[in-house]
Design a protein around this motif. Structure first.
Motif, PDB file in Angstrom:
ATOM      1  N   GLU A   1       6.345  13.592  -4.987  1.00  8.72           N
ATOM      2  CA  GLU A   1       6.589  14.449  -3.708  1.00  8.72           C
ATOM      3  C   GLU A   1       5.420  15.132  -3.273  1.00  8.72           C
ATOM      4  N   ALA A   2       5.070  15.976  -4.389  1.00 12.30           N
ATOM      5  CA  ALA A   2       3.634  16.832  -4.136  1.00 12.30           C
ATOM      6  C   ALA A   2       2.508  15.947  -3.629  1.00 12.30           C
ATOM      7  N   VAL A   3       2.423  14.832  -4.239  1.00  6.57           N
ATOM      8  CA  VAL A   3       1.218  13.935  -3.947  1.00  6.57           C
ATOM      9  C   VAL A   3       1.476  13.468  -2.444  1.00  6.57           C
ATOM     10  N   LEU A   4       2.623  13.088  -1.907  1.00  7.14           N
ATOM     11  CA  LEU A   4       2.563  12.785  -0.557  1.00  7.14           C
ATOM     12  C   LEU A   4       2.532  13.810   0.330  1.00  7.14           C
ATOM     13  N   GLN A   5       3.278  14.961   0.093  1.00  7.97           N
ATOM     14  CA  GLN A   5       2.829  16.111   0.928  1.00  7.97           C
ATOM     15  C   GLN A   5       1.475  16.668   1.100  1.00  7.97           C
TER      16      GLN A   5
END
Length: 731
Positions: free
Chosen positions: A628-632
């Protein structure tokens, strides 16, 4: 309904078209449909004949200046069917391309595309010989399919058989010319849905006898009146595409969620299960996407809506996990009236047991293993201090023995342990060894009692004792169970005790291919007799065939039970849309995997897939957070699914969920990420036991978990890893 009263039905195509038009115009359509249902012959409704229409019963109706509806309005009878809605020219073009008629053999109302360019040769009912031109050109959806004269036909069936399967007379030559599954798929729109489905199953290898049993018209049925549209609307095959709203409230629910077809339209095989008086417990099997939960929900609604439902009686709808219970309750509210919902209690079984025993004076607190409760781990640590090092047994052995033998059989003394069954345990024990092991379990009981705690298994047994003794008079008139494969033997015995034995008492749906929590159990051993009442759903309506094959391949060669002591295979389990193959990619590291995921998401957005219909699934919560951090970091909106709330698809953002949380849901696109060695199957779980039997069970549960996650995908499935990929990706 009297023939003097107008009967207005909505087709599934009308709802699909309605969902595609702008919201501003939807309000006008909703207003029109409401007035039309009240009086289809009202002075303000302007019917117009459609020039060049191949169906003489088609009429257009004015919605507003720009939009038109297409209505089936037969000259005889008092039936009206709303078929389509679109902009003026597009609506007329749709009407020219389609026909809606009653099949003369089956009696069902059928909608399918027609060819305006060519007339197909008719075949006499009295002859199985087909005279065709040397070359037949077919024009499906602007594509030309060339059938060579030498091609072997896919379906060598006589005319009588084809007609009994719902093939229209004008499509007999087309069907006899089809030479491959690919050719069949290309002409799908030109066949009624039930006819295409029957042919597809035959092409996929289903026996003719099985297809005829499921789809053929009854042999003793009388002649069909092809002008009696009111009778046709009562046909089960008709009702999978056309529905007459019961009242204005149901009409509103349909128009407010036009794409949720499951609310209204049921396959005849599903409707047979829902709307039937059963003489006892029913077990329904079905692979992922076959609509088991939909059937269970409609069954609950149908039962509480019957005129003979006892006043004040309740129906219990239960499942294994709390998040699934939340989703089911939310969906039941979409198909049930408030009065019907008041008769249905939806709750997962652990929560029900907790409430039940506390209401009956149980003072102990229920605690759970596996890191869910520190009190449980503290008690277990104290008990394990008494483990004998001379036996050379690992800690995992004691945990498994406690769960599989002591708790499941309610062993309370050393003497009972000596005689307890250990079938299925990988380590044999003699009497001396059992005596040396027993102090650990005795101490665990003591630690629980001192702390005022009780295990979930003990709480279930206590609830069962209360019911068997008659100390609590609360009971249900019926129980519906979803995900029945995940329930333990004691839980199923409890459910049997919750409802008196009578007609329509228990309705259990499940699929052992999706068992991710428990060992297998047998319904008959739990007092649930399903002899003569076992059924199976065989058609996957969710995923494409290529996704289904991929997800199922991981379980091939593994014996899977049917919840009642037998075996359940997948050879008769099919999807009806081939689709595209799953995309499997391995990357050097997580950064490059994340970059690839972002590219795929952007590509999906470009073809109209909203972020809310994309779900990224990982094995653990920690991995979900990492991805999720990667996409954000790339500016994409995200939303993590909660165990305590249902998913609101109006909230924008790519969904994130663990493999456990995503169970029971579906998304247009599923991306399974981080499918690495040591992660899937989860290394910690695989190494938690040295018992080969337990290891084999854990591997099966991990495979089932992978299967569950993959079958959440409706159209697109992406599977990615980085570093060393999982062994499951090498299948």
């Amino acid at each position: 309904m009297s023939k003097l009263q107008p009967k207005v039905a909505l087709g599934d195509g009308f709802l699909e078209a309605f969902a595609a038009i702008p919201r501003a115009q939807q309000k006008a359509v909703m207003s029109f449909v409401s007035k039309f249902r009240a009086n289809p012959r009202a002075p303000g409704i302007n019917y117009e004949v459609i020039r060049n229409a191949r169906d003489p019963n088609f009429r257009s109706v004015r919605i507003d200046l720009n939009y038109r509806g297409i209505v089936l309005s037969p000259d005889q009878g008092n039936v009206y069917v709303l078929l389509w809605v679109d902009k003026h020219d597009d609506a007329y073009a749709w009407a020219v391309r389609h026909r809606c008629q009653i099949h003369p053999t089956t009696g069902s109302l059928q909608l399918f595309e027609v060819d305006h360019e060519i007339e197909e040769p008719e075949i006499s009912d009295g002859s199985a010989t087909v005279t065709e031109p040397a070359e037949t050109k077919i024009v499906p959806n602007s594509e030309t399919l060339q059938v060579e004269p030498s091609a072997e036909p896919l379906f060598n069936l006589d005319v009588t058989t084809l007609l009994s399967l719902g093939i229209p007379q004008e499509r007999l030559a087309l069907v006899r010319s089809i030479a491959s599954e690919q050719a069949l798929e290309k002409v799908e729109a030109r066949l009624p849905i039930e006819a295409f489905e029957a042919l597809y199953l035959l092409a996929a290898g289903t026996s003719l006898a099985d297809v005829l049993q499921e789809y053929a018209a009854p042999t003793k049925a009388g002649p069909v009146d092809i002008e009696d549209f009111e009778a046709a609307l009562e046909h089960p095959a008709t009702q999978r595409r056309f529905h007459v709203p019961e009242d204005e409230q149901e009409l509103g629910r349909m128009l407010n969620a036009p794409l949720e077809r499951w609310r209204v339209f049921l396959h005849p095989s599903q409707r047979k299960l829902v709307e039937r008086k059963w003489s006892g417990p029913v077990r329904v099997l079905g692979g992922a996407g076959t609509g088991k939960t939909v059937v269970a929900m409609h069954r609950a609604r149908w039962l509480v809506s019957q005129s003979n439902w006892l006043k004040g009686a309740r129906l219990l709808f239960t499942t294994f996990t709390s998040n699934l219970a939340l989703d089911i309750a939310d969906n039941l509210r979409k198909i049930c009236t408030p009065e019907q919902m008041r008769r249905i209690e939806v709750i997962n079984l652990d929560a029900w047991v907790s409430q039940f025993v506390k209401r009956n004076g149980y003072q102990s607190s229920i605690i759970y293993p596996g890191g869910r409760d520190k009190n449980y781990e503290r008690c277990w640590s104290q008990a394990m201090a008494l483990a004998s090092g001379e036996l050379g047994l690992p800690d995992s052995f004691y945990q498994e023995e406690w769960q599989r033998v002591i708790l499941s059989q309610q062993v309370r003394s050393r003497k009972e342990y000596f005689s307890a069954s250990r079938i299925g345990r990988g380590v044999a024990l003699n009497r001396r060894q059992r005596a040396d092991i027993w102090p650990v379990f005795e101490e665990m009981r003591e630690q629980l009692a001192r702390g005022g705690f009780v295990t979930a298994e003990d709480a279930v047994h206590y609830a069962l004792e209360l019911l068997n003794q008659g100390d609590d008079k609360r009971s249900y008139h019926a129980v519906v169970v979803d995900e029945g494969q995940d329930f333990s033997a004691e839980a199923l015995s409890l459910l049997r005790a919750l409802v008196p034995e009578h007609d329509n008492d228990l309705f259990i749906v499940g699929d052992a291919h999706q068992r991710i929590y428990q060992r297998k159990t047998s319904l008959k051993q739990c007092g649930i007799n399903i002899i003569g009442r076992g059924r199976k759903l065989k058609i996957n309506y969710r995923t494409t065939e290529l996704i289904r094959r991929y997800a199922t391949a991981l379980l091939e060669g593994v014996e899977v039970d049917d919840l009642d002591g037998g075996l359940d295979g997948t050879q008769d389990y099919r999807s009806l849309v081939l689709g595209q193959a799953p995309v499997v990619q391995n990357h050097v590291d997580m950064a490059s995997e994340g970059q690839w995921l972002v590219q795929q998401i952007e590509q999906l957005q470009s073809v109209g897939v909203p972020l809310s219909e994309i779900c990224i699934v990982a094995r653990t919560n920690r991995l979900c957070s990492d991805y999720e951090a990667v996409l954000q970091s790339h500016g994409l909106l995200t939303h993590t699914l909660s165990r305590q709330k249902t998913d609101d698809r109006s909230q924008e953002g790519v969904r994130f969920a663990t493999m456990h949380r995503v169970k029971g849901l579906e998304f247009r696109c599923v991306m399974m990420v981080g499918i690495n060695d040591g992660v899937v199957p989860l290394g910690v779980a695989m190494k938690s036991s040295q018992d080969v039997v337990e290891q084999r069970l854990t591997d099966l549960n991990e495979r089932a978990l992978f299967h569950v996650a993959a079958t959440r995908a409706v159209r697109y499935l992406y599977i990615s890893s980085h570093g060393i990929p999982s062994e499951y990706l090498k299948v």
